[in-house]
Structures are given as C-alpha cells and as structure tokens.
Design a protein around this motif. Structure first.
Motif, mmCIF file in Angstrom:
data_model
loop_
_atom_site.group_PDB
_atom_site.id
_atom_site.type_symbol
_atom_site.label_atom_id
_atom_site.label_comp_id
_atom_site.label_asym_id
_atom_site.label_seq_id
_atom_site.Cartn_x
_atom_site.Cartn_y
_atom_site.Cartn_z
ATOM 1 N N PHE A 1 0.884 -1.282 -0.066
ATOM 2 C CA PHE A 1 0.126 0.064 0.147
ATOM 3 C C PHE A 1 0.786 1.464 -0.032
ATOM 4 O O PHE A 1 0.490 2.258 -0.613
ATOM 5 N N THR A 2 1.899 1.294 0.793
ATOM 6 C CA THR A 2 2.677 2.523 0.734
ATOM 7 C C THR A 2 3.345 2.775 -0.810
ATOM 8 O O THR A 2 3.287 3.971 -1.328
ATOM 9 N N CYS A 3 3.734 1.705 -1.221
ATOM 10 C CA CYS A 3 4.085 1.767 -2.605
ATOM 11 C C CYS A 3 3.214 2.357 -3.751
ATOM 12 O O CYS A 3 3.377 2.939 -4.629
ATOM 13 N N VAL A 4 1.803 1.702 -3.403
ATOM 14 C CA VAL A 4 0.863 2.207 -4.399
ATOM 15 C C VAL A 4 0.709 3.771 -4.262
ATOM 16 O O VAL A 4 0.564 4.506 -5.119
ATOM 17 N N VAL A 5 0.557 4.322 -3.026
ATOM 18 C CA VAL A 5 0.371 5.580 -2.792
ATOM 19 C C VAL A 5 1.411 6.272 -3.312
ATOM 20 O O VAL A 5 1.247 7.333 -4.097
ATOM 21 N N ALA A 6 2.556 6.079 -3.060
ATOM 22 C CA ALA A 6 3.709 6.608 -3.315
ATOM 23 C C ALA A 6 3.651 6.805 -5.008
ATOM 24 O O ALA A 6 4.029 7.789 -5.393
ATOM 25 N N ALA A 7 3.405 5.701 -5.622
ATOM 26 C CA ALA A 7 3.121 5.722 -7.119
ATOM 27 C C ALA A 7 2.333 6.511 -7.554
ATOM 28 O O ALA A 7 2.687 7.308 -8.749
ATOM 29 N N THR A 8 1.474 7.024 -6.796
ATOM 30 C CA THR A 8 0.549 7.989 -7.543
ATOM 31 C C THR A 8 1.043 9.387 -7.901
ATOM 32 O O THR A 8 0.705 10.225 -8.471
ATOM 33 N N GLY A 9 2.323 9.523 -7.335
ATOM 34 C CA GLY A 9 3.338 10.500 -7.895
ATOM 35 C C GLY A 9 3.302 10.662 -9.207
ATOM 36 O O GLY A 9 3.445 11.698 -9.793
ATOM 37 N N GLY A 10 3.330 9.311 -9.784
ATOM 38 C CA GLY A 10 3.539 9.485 -11.314
ATOM 39 C C GLY A 10 2.481 10.040 -12.119
ATOM 40 O O GLY A 10 2.363 10.340 -13.223
ATOM 41 N N LEU A 11 1.144 9.922 -11.373
ATOM 42 C CA LEU A 11 -0.190 10.486 -12.036
ATOM 43 C C LEU A 11 0.085 11.846 -12.308
ATOM 44 O O LEU A 11 -0.461 12.316 -13.536
#
Ligand code: BGC
Length: 517
Positions: free
Chosen positions: A25-35
């Motif tokens: 989950f932490t990685c999913v949230v951080a990855a939203t930086g790519g959005l």
C-alpha cells in the motif's frame, strides 16, 4: 558475446522478507506521484489541438490551421510560443529537481513528495483560470516544480521500500501511474473537446488538481524509508520500519546492519555533488546521464505530447485524432503491465533489448508509410485503411517503449546509486530527463516541419545507438539488493576497471557475502 552480460550477482544476498500488505500500500500511494507527471504529458497535446484554446491564446496557429488543402501538413502547428507552453514545465522541473535533492536528503522522501503535490495543485488552479499567456506559463512552471519534486523522490522511495526481489515490479508502479495519468488526460480531452461553449480546455487543465490532491494527501500518510530514517539519525525508528515493511516475523538483522553500514559510509561523504564525480562512481554517473538522455531520444514524447496534433497532421479529423491518442494511451498502460510482471524474472537487459528492437522496426515502418503518402512536400491525403496501418505501427512502437525504456528509464537509475550519492544521482537523472523532454517538446513541431517523415528515421537511428549501448554497458541488476550494487559493477567487463578492491570492501556487503558463501 557482448560483455554486458558478464555480471556477477552471485555474491549478492537475498534478505528474508515478503511483500507485506503494508509495503504494497505504501508503494501504491507513493506511485500515484507518477499520475501528476503523466497527466501533464497527456493533457498538453490535446489542449493545444483544441480550437477555442488556440483561438484565445495562439490565434496565429489557429488561422494557419484553418487554411486547408494546399497548406503543408508537416508545418501547420509550427509555432515557438505554442511549444513553449508545452515545454516550460520541463524546464521548471529540471531546475527544481536540484532543490528537491536537498529536501529529499535532509527532511526525507515523504516531504519531497508532499511539496511536489502542493506546488502542482497551485499550478493546476492557475492554469484552469488562465486569462492570458502569462498565467498559462506561470501555471505550467509551478506544475513543473511539482513534477521535479515528485520524480526526484518517488522512484527512490519505491526502490528503498521494496524487497530486492520485487524492486522492479514495485518501482514500475511509478511508470504505471504515469501511463494511467496520460490515458486519463487523453480521455478527459476527448470529453472536454465536445463542450460546445468552448471552455473544455479549462476543465482539462484544472483537473490536474485531482492527481495532485491524491499525492499531496497520500504523502501525509506515508512512512519514510528505513534508509532515509537511518540517514537522518533515527536508527530505532528505522529498525521498526524495516520490520514493519518486511514482516514482523522476519529476521531483518542482516539487512538492517547493512543499511547502517551504508549510512555510516554515506556520512563520511561531505559533498555528494562533488563525490559523484569520483572515479569509482563513473559507471553510475554514466548511467544517470545516458539512460534519461536515451529515453527521451527514443522519440516517445513526440507521440505522447503531440499524438492528437500528429494524427491530425496525418489527416485524421479533430475528434478522430483525440481518439487515436486514447488508443495509444491504452496500449501504453497495458504494455507497461507486461514489464511489471516480467522485470524481476526476465531482468532489465532482456526488456531493453527486445523493446528497442521492436521500436526500431516500427519507427522505420511509420516513417516509410508517411513518406509514401506525403513525400517531402507534405501535401496529400491518407485513405482510412492506410491511416489505420500507421496507427497500428505507432501502437507497436509505444508498446515496445512501454515495457522497456519507459519503466526502466526510471527504475535503473533509482537502484544503482549507493546511499551517499543517491539523491544527487537521482537529480542528475531527473534533470537530464527533463532537459531532453524540454528539447523534444520545444523542437518537435519545428523538426517535423523541416525533417518531415525523416524525423522517424532520426529517432530510429538513436534507438540503434542506445540498444548497442545497453548490450555493451549495462549489467543486469535484477534481484541485487540496492546496497550491494557495487558487486555488479565490479563484475562487469568494462566497468570493473573503475572500481578498486578497496571500493568493494567499503560497505557492509562484500565481506559478509563472501563469508556466507
Ligand atoms: C517518460 C516520459 C514519457 C512516458 C510515456 C516516461 O517514462 O519519462 O517522458 O512521456 O514515459 O509513458
């Protein structure tokens, strides 16, 4: 045999630990930086092909576009100011990534993401409300600062959180979010273009606030990485965090000890910027420069920024060209998933080499198809079936990029730097990427106008060079713990000459790796 394949990862370790729900989950949230990055890439091309937007801000381009028939297809969008609208963002991102390096190191990866999200939010508001070009461009600059911070911190965050075995997969979450952002932008443009009253472009630009809101809020809930916690003098918090992300029943002592040693090493380094110039970091420095440079020289952003414009050049009418951008956007997302699931098994090199070959063939075909119809005069029409073939090969090209240079352009640089030069190395990566993104965004419409179909051959030539470069100089990094990467360089036919034996013994790694063997 190309020497790049000669790697030595056998001395590396495989720390225990699984993919915990928490780390996922932490990685999913951080990855939203790519959005936010993706949304930007996708939105500008669509907006700049919308008539009400052109009429308001770029009347010259609008008038030229109305001159149908004899006008040269290759040149109808060639306008410096229009290109500045697209490219100003990348220049701002370039500059801000240097500041972001310090923020990332001193206050942690998390606050760097937060800063990025917040600045981006303000930029989105300014753009949606724009009344003149100045507002438009200042807004773009703020968005750029946001992108600079996010791209600096997110890939490093993901690589530090992930267990080595799954690092590729989790890191590519960033690229996956980029592609989702691009696709969302294409869909939104398609919808807002239909708004008769002509304010559709405002909605497109203002909606950038949505991904910005997600990463700004999301980052508040993110924990910092163990590496960053240790580096900033919180060893106990780091140990607890490592336990939490690897699983409470897992013995993390070896990984933790290695992180502590890596951090002690890094404390000896007073000047990460000067340090990165040392001979022993030559392989990393080379990659930090060449990988983003090559990623942009694939020509991908010609498609990403200007897909609607390009398709319109190819004779698609307004709506159809936005639709084609949706199609390439979908291909981009799905092909990225291929790399998510293969990168830690097949490795980075295989994807690079296969993707490169596929891109090369597709570019040659697209260039030739366009040459046959438009020749050098740029005058001509494309029958439907013919245009469909062009779109097909553009899609094959995008797919090739999406499982190679796209994700790996962010993954590889984020996993090869030792802690002491990681933020500095990453900001070189981000800024070179942004510099060439800027150059392409700024130059594409002019290049198309002058090089015509030859533009596709131009990028094809670069793809040949970069593929040979990877074959020769990039060792395989899959499954190698991030603090052990030095062994990989030491085992490489070319780079080994830059790394003395003493350089390998610094760090926790080699001695213990050998003891265990
Ligand atoms: C690149 C962008 C590109 C995108 C396309 C990213 O990895 O950095 O420049 O537009 O991929 O999906």
């Amino acid at each position: 045999m190309a020497g790049g394949a000669v790697v030595n990862t056998s001395g590396g370790k495989d720390y225990p630990g699984r993919l915990t729900i928490f780390v996922f989950f932490t990685c999913v949230v951080a990855a939203t930086g790519g959005l936010i990055f993706g949304y930007d890439i996708g939105i500008s091309g669509g907006v700049t092909s919308m008539n009400p937007f052109l009429k308001k801000f770029f009347p010259e381009v609008y008038n030229k576009k109305q001159m149908k028939g004899s006008a040269n297809q290759y040149c109808k969008y060639d306008n410096q100011l229009l290109q500045t609208f697209t490219s100003s963002l990348y220049l701002a991102a370039l500059v801000s990534s240097f500041f972001a390096a310090t923020v990332t190191r001193v206050v942690g990866r998390k606050w760097s993401m937060f800063t990025g999200g917040l600045t981006f939010l303000i930029g989105a508001a300014l753009n949606g409300a724009a009344e003149n070009i100045a507002m438009l461009i200042v807004g773009r600059i703020l968005l750029g600062v946001g992108v600079g911070f996010a791209n600096q911190s997110v890939p490093v965050y993901l690589s530090e959180m992930a267990p080595a075995r799954l690092r590729g997969m989790l890191n590519i979450g960033f690229q996956l979010m980029i592609t989702i952002g691009i696709l969302a932008a294409a869909l939104i443009n398609y919808g807002t273009n239909k708004i008769k009253a002509g304010y559709g472009w405002r909605i497109s630009l203002a909606l950038a606030a949505v991904p910005a809101g997600i990463i700004t809020l999301g980052s508040l809930f993110l924990p910092d990485t163990p590496n960053s916690l240790i580096e900033r003098g919180h060893p106990e918090a780091a140990r607890r965090m490592l336990n939490r992300i690897r699983g409470s029943d897992v013995d993390i002592s070896e990984e933790y000890a290695d992180l502590v040693v890596a951090s002690e090493e890094s404390k000896l380094v007073q000047h990460p910027w000067r340090n990165i110039l040392q001979r022993k970091y030559r392989p990393q420095l080379t990659m930090a420069i060449m990988i983003p440079f090559f990623q942009q020289l694939t020509g991908i952003n010609v498609i990403m920024f200007y897909a609607p414009v390009l398709f319109e050049t190819l004779g698609f009418k307004g709506d159809a060209s936005l639709m084609s951008a949706v199609i390439t956007g979908l291909v981009n997302v799905f092909a990225t998933l291929v790399s998510v699931f293969t990168v830690d098994r097949l490795g980075r090199r295989k994807l690079f080499l296969q993707g490169g070959s596929q891109m090369l063939v597709s570019q040659l075909v697209v260039g030739t198809l366009i040459a046959v119809k438009f020749g050098t005069s740029g005058v001509g029409e494309m029958p439907k079936g013919y245009a469909a073939a062009v779109v097909l090969f553009i899609c094959l090209y995008v797919a090739g990029f999406a499982w190679s240079w796209g994700p790996l352009g962010w993954l590889v640089p984020s996993e090869i730097f030792p802690l002491e030069i990681r933020p500095a190395g990453q900001s070189i990566n981000v800024s070179v990427n942004m510099l060439f993104t800027f150059v392409i965004a700024q130059a594409f419409l002019t290049m198309l106008c002058h090089m015509k179909f030859g533009l596709f051959y131009f990028f094809a030539g670069w793809v040949v060079i970069m593929t040979v470069f990877i074959a020769l100089f990039l060792p395989e990094t899959k499954n190698v713990p991030i603090e052990e990467m030095v062994l990989v360089w030491k085992g490489h036919w070319f780079w080994r000459r830059y790394i003395g034996d003493a350089d390998v013994h610094v760090g926790a790694n080699n001695g213990k790796g050998a003891m265990r063997a």
